[in-house]
Design a protein around this motif. Sequence first.
Motif, PDB file in Angstrom:
ATOM      1  N   GLN A  97      55.565 -33.096   4.027  1.00 61.10           N
ATOM      2  CA  GLN A  97      56.151 -34.323   3.494  1.00 61.10           C
ATOM      3  C   GLN A  97      57.655 -34.302   3.718  1.00 61.10           C
ATOM      4  OE1 GLN A  97      55.242 -35.194  -0.608  1.00 61.10           O
ATOM      5  NE2 GLN A  97      56.901 -36.685  -0.778  1.00 61.10           N
ATOM      6  N   PRO A  98      58.236 -35.390   4.209  1.00 60.42           N
ATOM      7  CA  PRO A  98      59.687 -35.424   4.401  1.00 60.42           C
ATOM      8  C   PRO A  98      60.449 -35.317   3.086  1.00 60.42           C
ATOM      9  CG  PRO A  98      58.606 -37.231   5.566  1.00 60.42           C
ATOM     10  CD  PRO A  98      57.579 -36.622   4.667  1.00 60.42           C
ATOM     11  N   MET A 121      55.274 -46.147   7.026  1.00 58.36           N
ATOM     12  CA  MET A 121      56.468 -45.323   7.130  1.00 58.36           C
ATOM     13  C   MET A 121      57.250 -45.273   5.822  1.00 58.36           C
ATOM     14  SD  MET A 121      59.628 -45.801   9.752  1.00 58.36           S
ATOM     15  CE  MET A 121      60.962 -44.605   9.846  1.00 58.36           C
ATOM     16  N   GLU A 122      57.358 -46.445   5.149  1.00 56.89           N
ATOM     17  CA  GLU A 122      58.132 -46.467   3.907  1.00 56.89           C
ATOM     18  C   GLU A 122      57.498 -45.559   2.860  1.00 56.89           C
ATOM     19  OE1 GLU A 122      56.830 -49.148   5.556  1.00 56.89           O
ATOM     20  OE2 GLU A 122      57.827 -50.967   4.858  1.00 56.89           O
ATOM     21  N   ALA A 123      56.177 -45.606   2.751  1.00 55.28           N
ATOM     22  CA  ALA A 123      55.502 -44.786   1.749  1.00 55.28           C
ATOM     23  C   ALA A 123      55.721 -43.307   2.010  1.00 55.28           C
ATOM     24  CB  ALA A 123      54.003 -45.108   1.739  1.00 55.28           C
ATOM     25  N   LEU A 124      55.607 -42.902   3.274  1.00 51.23           N
ATOM     26  CA  LEU A 124      55.745 -41.485   3.608  1.00 51.23           C
ATOM     27  C   LEU A 124      57.140 -40.969   3.284  1.00 51.23           C
ATOM     28  CD1 LEU A 124      54.601 -38.915   4.880  1.00 51.23           C
ATOM     29  CD2 LEU A 124      55.398 -39.750   7.091  1.00 51.23           C
ATOM     30  N   ASN A 125      58.153 -41.743   3.619  1.00 49.37           N
ATOM     31  CA  ASN A 125      59.528 -41.268   3.497  1.00 49.37           C
ATOM     32  C   ASN A 125      60.151 -41.484   2.118  1.00 49.37           C
ATOM     33  OD1 ASN A 125      60.469 -40.279   6.243  1.00 49.37           O
ATOM     34  ND2 ASN A 125      59.543 -42.238   6.794  1.00 49.37           N
ATOM     35  N   LEU A 126      59.561 -42.342   1.312  1.00 50.81           N
ATOM     36  CA  LEU A 126      60.160 -42.693   0.027  1.00 50.81           C
ATOM     37  C   LEU A 126      59.195 -42.383  -1.112  1.00 50.81           C
ATOM     38  CD1 LEU A 126      61.706 -46.133   1.107  1.00 50.81           C
ATOM     39  CD2 LEU A 126      62.840 -43.904   1.033  1.00 50.81           C
ATOM     40  N   HIS A 127      59.277 -41.195  -1.633  1.00 47.35           N
ATOM     41  CA  HIS A 127      58.525 -40.730  -2.809  1.00 47.35           C
ATOM     42  C   HIS A 127      57.076 -40.339  -2.518  1.00 47.35           C
ATOM     43  CE1 HIS A 127      61.808 -42.141  -5.395  1.00 47.35           C
ATOM     44  NE2 HIS A 127      61.719 -43.315  -4.839  1.00 47.35           N
ATOM     45  N   LEU A 128      56.362 -41.100  -1.684  1.00 53.11           N
ATOM     46  CA  LEU A 128      54.923 -40.934  -1.451  1.00 53.11           C
ATOM     47  C   LEU A 128      54.202 -40.941  -2.800  1.00 53.11           C
ATOM     48  CD1 LEU A 128      52.903 -40.781   0.845  1.00 53.11           C
ATOM     49  CD2 LEU A 128      53.103 -38.298   0.824  1.00 53.11           C
ATOM     50  N   THR A 129      53.565 -39.834  -3.191  1.00 47.82           N
ATOM     51  CA  THR A 129      52.855 -39.818  -4.476  1.00 47.82           C
ATOM     52  C   THR A 129      53.600 -39.015  -5.542  1.00 47.82           C
ATOM     53  OG1 THR A 129      51.565 -37.916  -3.707  1.00 47.82           O
ATOM     54  CG2 THR A 129      50.600 -40.105  -3.369  1.00 47.82           C
ATOM     55  N   GLY A 130      54.858 -38.714  -5.276  1.00 41.99           N
ATOM     56  CA  GLY A 130      55.678 -38.065  -6.300  1.00 41.99           C
ATOM     57  C   GLY A 130      55.652 -36.555  -6.290  1.00 41.99           C
ATOM     58  N   ASP A 131      55.083 -35.932  -5.236  1.00 39.41           N
ATOM     59  CA  ASP A 131      54.992 -34.467  -5.213  1.00 39.41           C
ATOM     60  C   ASP A 131      56.374 -33.806  -5.266  1.00 39.41           C
ATOM     61  OD1 ASP A 131      52.318 -34.926  -4.950  1.00 39.41           O
ATOM     62  OD2 ASP A 131      52.179 -34.317  -2.849  1.00 39.41           O
ATOM     63  N   MET A 132      57.339 -34.373  -4.517  1.00 42.37           N
ATOM     64  CA  MET A 132      58.688 -33.794  -4.513  1.00 42.37           C
ATOM     65  C   MET A 132      59.279 -33.789  -5.919  1.00 42.37           C
ATOM     66  SD  MET A 132      60.068 -32.779  -1.537  1.00 42.37           S
ATOM     67  CE  MET A 132      59.676 -32.861   0.210  1.00 42.37           C
ATOM     68  N   VAL A 204      59.313 -22.886  -5.738  1.00 44.11           N
ATOM     69  CA  VAL A 204      58.155 -23.619  -6.243  1.00 44.11           C
ATOM     70  C   VAL A 204      57.497 -24.411  -5.114  1.00 44.11           C
ATOM     71  CG1 VAL A 204      57.380 -25.397  -7.874  1.00 44.11           C
ATOM     72  CG2 VAL A 204      59.105 -23.725  -8.564  1.00 44.11           C
ATOM     73  N   MET A 205      58.296 -24.983  -4.213  1.00 44.26           N
ATOM     74  CA  MET A 205      57.741 -25.703  -3.063  1.00 44.26           C
ATOM     75  C   MET A 205      56.970 -24.748  -2.159  1.00 44.26           C
ATOM     76  SD  MET A 205      57.313 -28.553  -1.454  1.00 44.26           S
ATOM     77  CE  MET A 205      58.556 -29.771  -1.891  1.00 44.26           C
ATOM     78  N   ALA A 206      57.517 -23.569  -1.921  1.00 44.07           N
ATOM     79  CA  ALA A 206      56.812 -22.583  -1.096  1.00 44.07           C
ATOM     80  C   ALA A 206      55.525 -22.135  -1.769  1.00 44.07           C
ATOM     81  CB  ALA A 206      57.720 -21.390  -0.812  1.00 44.07           C
ATOM     82  N   VAL A 207      55.558 -21.992  -3.086  1.00 48.89           N
ATOM     83  CA  VAL A 207      54.342 -21.645  -3.830  1.00 48.89           C
ATOM     84  C   VAL A 207      53.293 -22.731  -3.654  1.00 48.89           C
ATOM     85  CG1 VAL A 207      53.395 -21.444  -6.167  1.00 48.89           C
ATOM     86  CG2 VAL A 207      55.431 -20.141  -5.537  1.00 48.89           C
ATOM     87  N   LEU A 208      53.690 -23.986  -3.804  1.00 51.44           N
ATOM     88  CA  LEU A 208      52.766 -25.108  -3.628  1.00 51.44           C
ATOM     89  C   LEU A 208      52.126 -25.063  -2.244  1.00 51.44           C
ATOM     90  CD1 LEU A 208      51.723 -27.901  -4.762  1.00 51.44           C
ATOM     91  CD2 LEU A 208      53.626 -28.923  -3.513  1.00 51.44           C
ATOM     92  N   ALA A 209      52.920 -24.766  -1.220  1.00 53.64           N
ATOM     93  CA  ALA A 209      52.420 -24.780   0.151  1.00 53.64           C
ATOM     94  C   ALA A 209      51.491 -23.612   0.452  1.00 53.64           C
ATOM     95  CB  ALA A 209      53.594 -24.776   1.124  1.00 53.64           C
ATOM     96  N   LEU A 210      51.687 -22.481  -0.202  1.00 50.08           N
ATOM     97  CA  LEU A 210      50.922 -21.277   0.131  1.00 50.08           C
ATOM     98  C   LEU A 210      49.762 -20.993  -0.815  1.00 50.08           C
ATOM     99  CD1 LEU A 210      53.874 -18.952   1.191  1.00 50.08           C
ATOM    100  CD2 LEU A 210      52.038 -19.776   2.672  1.00 50.08           C
ATOM    101  N   SER A 211      49.611 -21.781  -1.852  1.00 47.49           N
ATOM    102  CA  SER A 211      48.526 -21.542  -2.808  1.00 47.49           C
ATOM    103  C   SER A 211      47.179 -21.961  -2.230  1.00 47.49           C
ATOM    104  CB  SER A 211      48.784 -22.311  -4.111  1.00 47.49           C
ATOM    105  OG  SER A 211      49.947 -21.843  -4.750  1.00 47.49           O
ATOM    106  N   ALA A 271      53.247 -30.950   0.911  1.00 42.89           N
ATOM    107  CA  ALA A 271      54.280 -29.927   0.718  1.00 42.89           C
ATOM    108  C   ALA A 271      55.354 -30.052   1.795  1.00 42.89           C
ATOM    109  CB  ALA A 271      53.695 -28.521   0.694  1.00 42.89           C
ATOM    110  N   GLY A 272      56.521 -29.506   1.489  1.00 44.95           N
ATOM    111  CA  GLY A 272      57.617 -29.602   2.444  1.00 44.95           C
ATOM    112  C   GLY A 272      58.588 -28.465   2.338  1.00 44.95           C
ATOM    113  N   PRO A 273      58.115 -27.208   2.493  1.00 46.90           N
ATOM    114  CA  PRO A 273      59.032 -26.067   2.338  1.00 46.90           C
ATOM    115  C   PRO A 273      60.098 -26.033   3.430  1.00 46.90           C
ATOM    116  CG  PRO A 273      56.900 -25.336   3.169  1.00 46.90           C
ATOM    117  CD  PRO A 273      56.739 -26.777   2.792  1.00 46.90           C
ATOM    118  N   PHE A 274      61.284 -25.644   3.038  1.00 40.71           N
ATOM    119  CA  PHE A 274      62.450 -25.543   3.918  1.00 40.71           C
ATOM    120  C   PHE A 274      62.123 -24.652   5.118  1.00 40.71           C
ATOM    121  CE2 PHE A 274      67.289 -24.993   3.960  1.00 40.71           C
ATOM    122  CZ  PHE A 274      67.539 -26.348   4.014  1.00 40.71           C
ATOM    123  N   GLY A 275      62.649 -24.989   6.282  1.00 43.55           N
ATOM    124  CA  GLY A 275      62.346 -24.227   7.479  1.00 43.55           C
ATOM    125  C   GLY A 275      63.267 -23.041   7.723  1.00 43.55           C
ATOM    126  N   ASN A 276      64.293 -22.846   6.880  1.00 42.94           N
ATOM    127  CA  ASN A 276      65.192 -21.707   7.077  1.00 42.94           C
ATOM    128  C   ASN A 276      64.874 -20.562   6.130  1.00 42.94           C
ATOM    129  OD1 ASN A 276      66.713 -22.359   9.271  1.00 42.94           O
ATOM    130  ND2 ASN A 276      68.416 -23.230   8.146  1.00 42.94           N
TER     131      ASN A 276
END
Length: 565
Positions: A97-98, A121-132, A204-211, A271-276
């Motif tokens: 997710q962006p 496009m608007e839904a994907l980039n702006l909040h989507l379902t509130g996961d962020m 927490v984002m990385a946890v969400l992605a790897l669970s 999920a959208g874990p940082f790439g660095n």
Amino acid sequence: MTIPSDLDISRAAALRPIDEIAAQLDIGPHLLEPYGRQVAKVSLDAIEELADRPAAKYVLVSAVTPTPLGEGKTTTTVGLGQALRLLGHRSAVAIRQPSMGPTFGIKGGAAGGGYSQVVPMEALNLHLTGDMHAVTAAHNLLSAMLDNHLHKGNELDIDPQRITWRRVLDVNDRDLRSIVTGLGGPADGAPRQTGFDITAASEVMAVLALSNSLHDMRRRLGRIVVGYARDGSPVSAEQLRAAGAMTVLLREAIKPNLMQTTENTPVFVHAGPFGNIAHGNSSVVADRIAGRCSDYVVTEAGFGADMGAERFFNIKCRTSGLRPDAAVLVATVRALKAHSGNHRIVAGRPLPPELLAENPDDVLAGADNLRKQIENIRLHGVSPVVAVNAFPTDHPSEHAAIREVAEAAGARVAVSSHFLDGGKGAKELAEAVVEAASEPSRFQLLYPDSADLRTKIDTVARQVYGADGVSYTPAAARSLRDYEANGFGTLPVCIAKTHLSLSSDPGLLGAPTGWTLPVREVRASVGAGFVYPICGDMRTMPGLGSHPAAERIDIDEHGQVVGLS
């Protein structure tokens, strides 16, 4: 040639109701939680319900070391998924997710592009379902409970100088990088220096992605280390009694989001874990569900193959137990020309005219990076397919140069025009991927769990980056000793370095040799399940440019969003 904007293309797409998209994958309506007509959450019950179905072919999309503009991995991922469907295969795409920070910063959107994008496009980039926002809230709840523990007597004897847990926000805001909290009177907390990271950088984002499940996420959240007591022992979220409430806040967020492409191919966005400083891949649960209801799952990893793909193989696959069948390596003419050292690309500025002139020799001069990234895929026993992401400004001789290099390195090659032509423009790529994925899987992890942390770091540095070795500051060496003494030595490593070079120096292009990887600091994401050495100055809270995308984003007279790109 005039190409409509991504937003115009998205709005012109003939979208299908989301239950029809789910039906392509035989996901029944009882497993869907609709968010309007075009987005739905998928229940985690799907993992068990679909478990007896045959496993899909699992395809990773990565890239050469990118320019600051990016080389089109998401667009290629979407285009490939569409092309596989045109060939008669049931396909599913899985992407991150962006983050709204970059959306309002420099990108203006991150949904793919052209006729190979995720819509609406608007839904994907702006909040989507509130996961962020759920991740932000769960992270900051732990921050609040930590500071409250200090304020209420510090029963765990936490050393205020060794607190590692900060706060997060899903915006680009450099002024929050380093702050002092607790100012005011005695009732306002204990003053201490801390700061904010962007939500995508949250553990927490990385946890969400790897669970792998809701209960696995609960366990991982409990293992998060927020700092250290005065006796040197780690202090966890479980000890602060915060993990249960954090899990409740993330109970809906762990369910993957289902969307569609411009050609109605199913897409899991999750999920959208940082790439660095994190592993930069979408979620395990999305891939597990997609892998039991399709013939091919196409997923993307952040940055070049030395970063996102290496972490996909050695962190995500280690966690999920899934095994990839093929990997696509996106290459562009402009990226290889940049790796020649003869051209400089700056984000937000027009490409230099000489970069656009026909010059296959420049492509060949920068081809060492492509060769090394092909090797990096092969290191893990995975068949590589080079996707030449074609731009209108490219020349056939330059595509031929990339094909020559890739084939000489033993990779399959396809030129793909998916940005302009959608799925039909990626048919050659899809055919090559089907061939590569039909070969027997020889996937292997780069190092075992039992190796010590220094060995793991050294293995990645030498074999993937091409370094001569690794150097450690005294602080980094001390952290490694402490982590192994605390039982963290079996974790994989996630090396944080620049994405603009195979090395730790963004100025070293191509495939540099004769250099040493400098580890200045080491941190542990114990809940997510990795240790991350830091090589260089990693910004975990981006700033805004002189003219951020937010200046262009608005509402028109009809109430429609404008300015996303």
